[in-house]
Scaffold this motif. Structure first.
Motif, mmCIF file in Angstrom:
data_model
loop_
_atom_site.group_PDB
_atom_site.id
_atom_site.type_symbol
_atom_site.label_atom_id
_atom_site.label_comp_id
_atom_site.label_asym_id
_atom_site.label_seq_id
_atom_site.Cartn_x
_atom_site.Cartn_y
_atom_site.Cartn_z
ATOM 1 N N TRP A 1 7.698 2.102 -11.346
ATOM 2 C CA TRP A 1 9.023 2.230 -9.944
ATOM 3 C C TRP A 1 10.657 2.302 -10.660
ATOM 4 C CZ3 TRP A 1 6.432 1.177 -5.416
ATOM 5 C CH2 TRP A 1 5.257 1.086 -5.231
ATOM 6 N N PRO A 2 11.183 2.259 -9.569
ATOM 7 C CA PRO A 2 12.865 1.831 -9.222
ATOM 8 C C PRO A 2 13.370 1.139 -10.561
ATOM 9 C CG PRO A 2 12.313 3.218 -6.993
ATOM 10 C CD PRO A 2 11.192 3.022 -7.304
ATOM 11 N N SER A 3 11.967 -0.395 -9.632
ATOM 12 C CA SER A 3 12.389 -1.326 -10.278
ATOM 13 C C SER A 3 12.500 -1.680 -11.693
ATOM 14 C CB SER A 3 11.784 -2.170 -9.376
ATOM 15 O OG SER A 3 10.161 -2.574 -10.141
ATOM 16 N N GLY A 4 11.474 0.001 -12.500
ATOM 17 C CA GLY A 4 11.303 -0.843 -13.789
ATOM 18 C C GLY A 4 9.770 -0.530 -14.274
ATOM 19 N N ALA A 5 8.795 -1.811 -13.322
ATOM 20 C CA ALA A 5 7.686 -1.623 -13.250
ATOM 21 C C ALA A 5 7.028 -0.307 -13.321
ATOM 22 C CB ALA A 5 7.038 -2.686 -11.807
ATOM 23 N N VAL A 6 5.409 -0.542 -13.790
ATOM 24 C CA VAL A 6 4.943 0.230 -13.865
ATOM 25 C C VAL A 6 3.326 0.170 -13.602
ATOM 26 C CG1 VAL A 6 3.385 1.913 -15.636
ATOM 27 C CG2 VAL A 6 5.930 1.795 -16.067
ATOM 28 N N ASP A 7 2.284 0.796 -12.478
ATOM 29 C CA ASP A 7 1.692 0.629 -12.391
ATOM 30 C C ASP A 7 0.674 1.370 -12.764
ATOM 31 O OD1 ASP A 7 2.057 -1.838 -11.119
ATOM 32 O OD2 ASP A 7 2.673 -0.944 -9.467
ATOM 33 N N SER A 8 -1.358 0.866 -13.188
ATOM 34 C CA SER A 8 -1.623 1.765 -13.422
ATOM 35 C C SER A 8 -3.456 1.981 -12.889
ATOM 36 C CB SER A 8 -2.139 1.973 -14.993
ATOM 37 O OG SER A 8 -0.510 1.999 -15.225
ATOM 38 N N LEU A 9 -3.580 2.747 -12.251
ATOM 39 C CA LEU A 9 -4.916 2.676 -11.817
ATOM 40 C C LEU A 9 -5.750 3.958 -12.173
ATOM 41 C CD1 LEU A 9 -3.387 2.703 -8.354
ATOM 42 C CD2 LEU A 9 -4.074 0.857 -9.073
ATOM 43 N N LYS A 10 -6.860 3.205 -12.425
ATOM 44 C CA LYS A 10 -7.844 4.368 -13.339
ATOM 45 C C LYS A 10 -9.206 4.693 -12.308
ATOM 46 C CE LYS A 10 -6.336 3.051 -18.090
ATOM 47 N NZ LYS A 10 -6.493 2.717 -19.070
ATOM 48 N N ASP A 11 -9.607 5.806 -12.766
ATOM 49 C CA ASP A 11 -11.027 5.736 -11.941
ATOM 50 C C ASP A 11 -11.521 6.015 -10.241
ATOM 51 O OD1 ASP A 11 -12.365 6.489 -15.213
ATOM 52 O OD2 ASP A 11 -12.536 4.172 -15.343
ATOM 53 N N LEU A 12 -10.454 6.765 -10.099
ATOM 54 C CA LEU A 12 -10.035 6.388 -8.231
ATOM 55 C C LEU A 12 -11.268 7.456 -8.106
ATOM 56 C CD1 LEU A 12 -6.230 5.937 -7.684
ATOM 57 C CD2 LEU A 12 -8.506 3.618 -7.813
ATOM 58 N N ASP A 13 -12.045 7.461 -6.895
ATOM 59 C CA ASP A 13 -12.555 8.456 -5.560
ATOM 60 C C ASP A 13 -11.980 9.823 -5.730
ATOM 61 O OD1 ASP A 13 -14.412 7.761 -6.297
ATOM 62 O OD2 ASP A 13 -14.391 6.541 -4.059
ATOM 63 N N VAL A 14 -12.330 10.585 -5.483
ATOM 64 C CA VAL A 14 -10.840 11.968 -5.293
ATOM 65 C C VAL A 14 -11.158 11.834 -3.611
ATOM 66 C CG1 VAL A 14 -11.247 13.118 -7.126
ATOM 67 C CG2 VAL A 14 -12.848 13.241 -5.198
ATOM 68 N N ASN A 15 -10.280 12.478 -2.759
ATOM 69 C CA ASN A 15 -10.618 12.678 -0.989
ATOM 70 C C ASN A 15 -10.139 11.996 -0.371
ATOM 71 O OD1 ASN A 15 -11.136 15.434 -2.295
ATOM 72 N ND2 ASN A 15 -12.734 15.504 -1.689
ATOM 73 N N ARG A 16 -9.398 10.978 -1.609
ATOM 74 C CA ARG A 16 -9.368 9.652 -0.607
ATOM 75 C C ARG A 16 -7.695 9.639 0.170
ATOM 76 N NH1 ARG A 16 -14.284 8.752 -1.340
ATOM 77 N NH2 ARG A 16 -15.417 7.644 0.536
ATOM 78 N N LEU A 17 -6.812 8.905 0.452
ATOM 79 C CA LEU A 17 -5.594 8.156 0.228
ATOM 80 C C LEU A 17 -5.078 6.167 -0.610
ATOM 81 C CD1 LEU A 17 -2.109 8.356 1.283
ATOM 82 C CD2 LEU A 17 -3.574 7.071 3.498
#
Length: 647
Positions: free
Chosen positions: A611-627
């Motif tokens: 993010w522009p604020s400097g924060a970093v988020d990590s999301l793992k093992d998500l399903d494909v073909n989704r928003l």
């Protein structure tokens, strides 16, 4: 790009053009016409026709064999504008002859989800004519609501967006961080900021936001950008020419010609405009900081389109501007509220042999998947478009010819976008073309006013293949195209385009794919960062498929295929980056939901957001073909399985 050439370019003397107009043009309104303007008192400038840089077309040099060349494209673009209900003409200048350059630039478009239902709506900027219009018959901009069934409804009047005037560009962003994306439209005359009220309506807050102009300007490309990373979106507005119809030269008087045809004069011989930067004060108002921020100290002028992105991987956004008939501008963020034009030093100012080009549109993307954002720019007829590869040291290498874009020089490019047409995880390129001068029709010139598009397939080895004639009727049909936006309007997992044309109805190019490849979309919601997430960088990592022995079912980073076998194992890993941006291409704003093609991947291994604020988020093992709608802090606000519009 050798050191001697760059050294020579650095040694070129810098020049400046002086602004000359002092008069005020009020807010455009129904019935607005050139007769309502206050004339400038400046001396009448001398005129000339645009002098374009002529380049020889040549194919890319032979390199490593591609696993893609010669294979079926797998996608077709079809114009479905009529059946979708996009049935209004964009009016812009004379249909067969233009007296002034003002009549040539055309308008932008936006895929703009104004009601936050994750079905992108469409906004089309509209223009004007010199002779004006009877009261009640003025052309206005149009907002079309997505009906989620492949059709749209015109909600312009209800939304409060029926504005008239010489419209130019549009850009999208939540400038007041209230959770609803707002709309900015640039004009020849007074710009307009429309605040989204969150109930399907907008309010023109231009004056109260401090964006009223004290003089007549030809505003051009625009972008929201949080240049100081304070969590509030600032606003950059390019300026094309200091122009007034009362002082502008007529083609006949100034002997302005293009290949023997009398055409509108300029931009050479006309005074270039000065770009604007507005700082967001955080209270719903803006302050003009153009001078102290360094917007005026540039070699190039005649700004058309712009793009803001972290092009040098410093974590701070820079601004690249495509200029007409002169060098491009590359504003590098000094992180102290100021910018320096380093286009020459960075190698993105000129053609490969150091000549100025007539730049029109610009798009940003990592086409070779090396983790650095590259630049593609459209140029005038007789020239190639430009592809600049990011070298990672603050500079770029012009790869136009090596990449295969030098094969085309005849058509005149406007809108342009990096776009993964086939969801293989490699960015392709789409270009909308159309000549500047309607006078070329019926002449000896090898050009027509309406032109087909270019479509380039990424060969995954640093080169592109021209597949324009294979891309479907939406690509091959001739159109008087200008700006276009990219987005998935029918939510079926592939990327479509809306094209704003001159004195014609728009095109809605639906992508019909037979490939059934995977993808993922990410929409961001900032908290400490700006609410739209503009400037955030998203990295997506996924295994592109499985392998049976050494035979790949997906395409890896090297794009190579091996021999068949019996052992089943994970396929190669695909890593992509993209940033959230307010504008794209020529005068336009694309879908703010960031789309990643994933080949044959069954799972998204990682989505990392800086993010522009400097924060970093990590999301793992998500399903494909989704928003996935992701809030700063890593919370998934919404997951949406997208299976296409209900018919």
């Amino acid at each position: 790009m050798g050191w001697n050439r760059r050294g020579f370019l650095k040694s070129l003397s810098r020049t400046a053009l002086v602004l000359s107009l002092e008069d005020v043009l009020g807010l455009a309104r129904p019935g607005f016409g050139l007769g309502a303007q206050q004339g400038a008192t400046a001396q009448k400038p001398s005129g000339s026709a645009r002098q374009s840089y002529e380049a020889a077309a040549r194919p890319a040099p032979k390199g490593a064999p591609s696993p893609v060349t010669g294979t079926p494209l797998g996608v077709q673009f079809v114009d479905v504008a009529k059946q979708a209900g996009l049935n209004v003409e964009t009016i812009f200048g004379g249909e067969h002859r233009n007296k002034y350059l003002l009549e040539t630039t055309g308008c932008g478009a936006a895929f703009f989800d104004y009601d936050q239902d994750d079905w992108v709506d469409i906004f089309l900027v509209n223009g004007w004519r010199l002779e004006g219009f009877p009261k009640g018959h003025e052309p206005v901009c149009h907002l079309f609501k997505n009906n989620r069934d492949g059709t749209f409804t015109d909600v312009t009047l209800k939304a409060g967006l029926a504005r008239s005037g010489w419209g130019q560009a549009c850009c999208v962003g939540d400038y007041n961080n209230d959770g609803w994306n707002d709309l900015f439209v640039s004009y020849y005359g007074q710009n307009a900021l429309f605040r989204n009220n969150g109930n399907g309506t907008f309010k023109d807050v231009t004056k109260e936001a401090g964006l009223s102009q004290d003089r007549l300007r030809w505003n051009s490309g625009c972008t929201f950008v949080d240049y100081d990373k304070d969590g509030h979106l600032d606003l950059f507005v390019g300026n094309y020419i200091d122009f007034d119809v009362k002082t502008a030269p007529l083609p006949e008087d100034a002997n302005c010609t293009y290949k023997g045809i009398v055409v509108a004069c300029g931009p050479p011989g006309l005074e270039g405009g000065k770009n604007l930067l507005y700082h967001n004060n955080g209270d719903g108002t803006f302050s003009d900081v153009s001078a102290k921020a360094g917007m005026n100290g540039t070699l190039g002028t005649y700004a058309l389109s712009c793009a803001a992105a972290d092009l040098d991987n410093t974590g701070w956004p820079n601004i690249y501007v495509a200029n007409d008939s002169t060098s491009a501008t590359y504003y590098v963020n000094q992180t102290d509220g100021t910018f320096k034009d380093q286009a020459i030093e960075a190698g993105v100012a000129y053609s490969p042999d150091g000549k100025p080009q007539a730049g029109m549109g610009v798009s940003i993307g990592d086409y070779n998947r090396d983790g650095r954002l590259d630049i593609v720019k459209t140029n005038f007829a007789g020239d190639t478009d430009s592809l600049y590869m990011n070298l990672g040291d603050g500079s770029f290498d012009d790869r136009t010819y090596q990449a295969g874009l030098g094969i085309n020089t005849r058509l005149l490019g406007w809108g342009v976008s990096f776009i993964d047409i086939d969801n293989d995880g490699w960015l392709d390129i789409l270009v909308s073309n159309g000549h500047v001068y309607p006078e070329v029709d019926g002449t000896q010139v090898d050009a027509s006013y309406a032109e087909r598009k270019y479509l380039y397939r990424n060969l995954r080895n640093g080169q592109f293949e021209d597949v324009s004639l294979l891309g479907g009727s939406g690509i091959t049909a001739e159109a008087k195209a200008r700006g276009f936006a990219v987005g998935d309007f029918d939510n079926d997992g592939d990327l479509d385009a809306v094209v704003n044309c001159v004195n014609a109805v728009p095109q809605l190019l639906r992508c019909d794919s037979t490939l059934k490849r995977s993808w993922v979309k990410v929409r961001l919601v900032g908290t400490k960062s700006n609410r739209t997430g503009i400037g955030a960088r998203i990295k997506v990592v996924a295994a592109t498929g499985t392998t049976l022995g050494n035979r790949e079912q997906g395409i890896g980073n090297n794009g190579a295929a091996g021999a068949s076998g019996l052992t089943t194992k994970a396929g190669p890993t695909l890593t992509q980056i993209e940033e959230v941006r307010s504008c794209n291409g020529y005068y336009s704003a694309s879908d703010l939901r960031i789309h990643f093609g994933l080949g044959e991947a069954k799972t998204v291994d990682l989505v990392e957001i800086k993010w522009p604020s400097g924060a970093v988020d990590s999301l793992k093992d998500l399903d494909v073909n989704r928003l996935y709608v992701v809030e700063e802090g890593g919370k998934i606000l919404r997951t949406m399985e997208m299976v296409g519009a209900k018919k």
